[in-house]
Scaffold this motif. Structure first.
Motif: not given
Length: 332
Positions: A1, A288, A292, A329-330
Motif C-alpha cells: 500500500m 488488486e 492500487a 488494498i487500503t
C-alpha cells in the motif's frame, strides 16, 4: 500500500439498488446488512441516498434508512449522500439530523444535494419545480442556521440547535462554488469525468472560505471501483449498472439490476449498445494491483482526502468480495 492510499479514508455510498426478482424491502434489508459487513472491513463512512419514484432504487427516505443503519452498527459513521435539500424544508431536515445525532452521537454525517425529482411527475408529487434547486445556497444557509441557533424567526430547532453534525455538499454543477463559499467539505465525482472533476476541485480550493464547520478544504471524490481476481471478473461486476443506465437513457425508466449473464445475451440496438459500452468505461476496475495503481494516480491528480465508493451490481457476493479486496488494498 502506498503512502497516499494509506493516508486516504475510504467510505461507501449505497443506493439501495433493487435486483431483478427481489423486492424493495429486500433491497433495504440488504443495505443494512451491507453496512454491518463494511463496518467489519474498516470503512470510514456508510451513506445512503435519496431517490423518488425510481423502479431500480428503494432508498427514498435517507434519514429513516440512516437511522436503521446506525442502529444496526456500532462504529462506522453513517450519513446521507445525500438529502436533496430542495425537496424539504430546512427546519425539518435540521430536526431529522438532530434526532439522529442525539441517538447516535458523534457518528452522523449530513450530506446535502441540490437535485429535485428526475421527472415532471415526481417533481409535481413533491410539490417542486426545476427552479427550486436555484435557491440551494439560501436553503443551505438556513439549514446551518438552525444548528447555530441564528434563525431570526424566534423558533428553535429541537434537538438540533447546538449540535454539530458535519455537513457535506454534493458538488453537482455549481456545488463546488457553493461549498467553497460556505466553507464546507465537498463530495465530487464521478471518476469518469476526471478533467471536469479536477477543475471543480481547483475552483473549490482556490475560493474556499474557512468556516466553523471546516477550517480548510476537504475533498471527497466519488466513483465506481470494482476489484476481482481477474480484470474480466471485475468488468462483469460493472455490467448490470451499465445496462440499467443504458436502458434509462433509451427507454426513460431506470430498471432493477439484471444478472450480468442476461445482459450479455441481449440483442441491443446501436443506441443501447453505445450507452452500454460507454457505461463500462472510465471506472476503476481490475485486480488488486491494477486498482492500487489507478488509485495512486487519481489521488495524486486530485489530492483528495477521502474516496466515496459507489459500486452497485446484481451479484451481492461478488460486490462484497470487491469491497473486501479494496479493503485489503487500503489497509495494507
Amino acid at each position: 500500500m502506498t503512502s497516499l492510499i494509506a493516508a486516504t479514508r475510504f467510505s461507501v455510498l449505497d443506493r439501495s439498488r433493487t435486483r431483478e426478482g427481489r423486492s424493495d424491502a429486500e433491497a433495504l434489508r440488504d443495505t443494512v446488512r451491507f453496512a454491518q459487513e463494511l463496518e467489519g472491513l474498516g470503512y470510514h463512512r456508510f451513506w445512503v441516498s435519496e431517490h423518488h419514484g425510481v423502479p431500480g432504487v428503494a432508498g427514498s427516505a435517507p434519514t429513516v434508512l440512516a437511522a436503521a443503519v446506525a442502529g444496526a452498527t456500532r462504529t462506522i459513521r453513517v450519513g446521507t449522500g445525500g438529502v436533496m435539500l430542495p425537496n424539504h424544508r430546512p427546519l425539518v431536515v435540521a430536526e431529522q439530523f438532530g434526532v439522529l445525532e442525539s441517538l447516535f452521537p458523534g457518528r452522523i454525517d449530513m450530506g446535502l444535494g441540490r437535485s429535485v425529482g428526475f421527472t415532471d411527475g415526481v417533481r409535481k408529487a413533491l410539490g417542486r419545480g426545476k427552479d427550486d434547486a436555484d435557491d440551494f445556497e439560501g436553503q443551505l444557509d438556513e439549514l446551518l442556521g438552525w444548528f447555530r441557533g441564528t434563525s431570526p424567526t424566534g423558533v428553535h430547532a429541537r434537538p438540533a440547535e447546538g449540535l454539530t453534525v458535519p455537513p457535506f455538499v454534493l458538488a453537482m454543477g455549481e456545488g463546488a462554488a457553493i461549498a467553497a463559499r460556505a466553507g464546507l467539505p465537498m463530495v465530487i465525482g464521478d471518476l469518469r469525468g476526471r478533467d471536469r472533476m479536477r477543475r471543480g476541485i481547483d475552483h473549490y480550493r482556490t475560493h474556499f472560505r474557512p468556516s466553523p464547520w471546516a477550517p480548510e478544504p476537504y475533498v471527497v471524490i466519488s466513483g465506481t471501483i470494482a476489484v476481482a481476481a481477474t480484470p474480466e471478473d471485475a468488468r462483469r461486476l460493472l455490467i448490470p449498472e451499465a445496462w440499467s443506465m443504458a436502458h434509462s437513457r433509451t427507454h426513460g425508466t431506470f430498471p432493477p439490476l439484471p444478472p450480468a449473464e442476461r445482459v450479455e445475451s441481449l440483442r441491443m440496438t446501436d443506441k443501447e449498445r453505445g450507452f452500454y459500452e460507454s457505461g463500462l468505461t472510465g471506472h476503476i476496475a481490475g485486480t488488486e494491483d491494477q486498482v492500487a495503481h489507478e488509485l495512486e494516480t487519481v489521488l495524486k491528480e486530485t489530492g483528495a482526502q477521502e474516496l466515496l465508493v459507489t459500486t452497485s451490481t446484481y451479484d451481492r457476493e461478488g460486490l462484497l468480495d470487491s469491497y473486501r479486496r479494496l479493503a485489503s488494498i487500503t489497509s495494507g
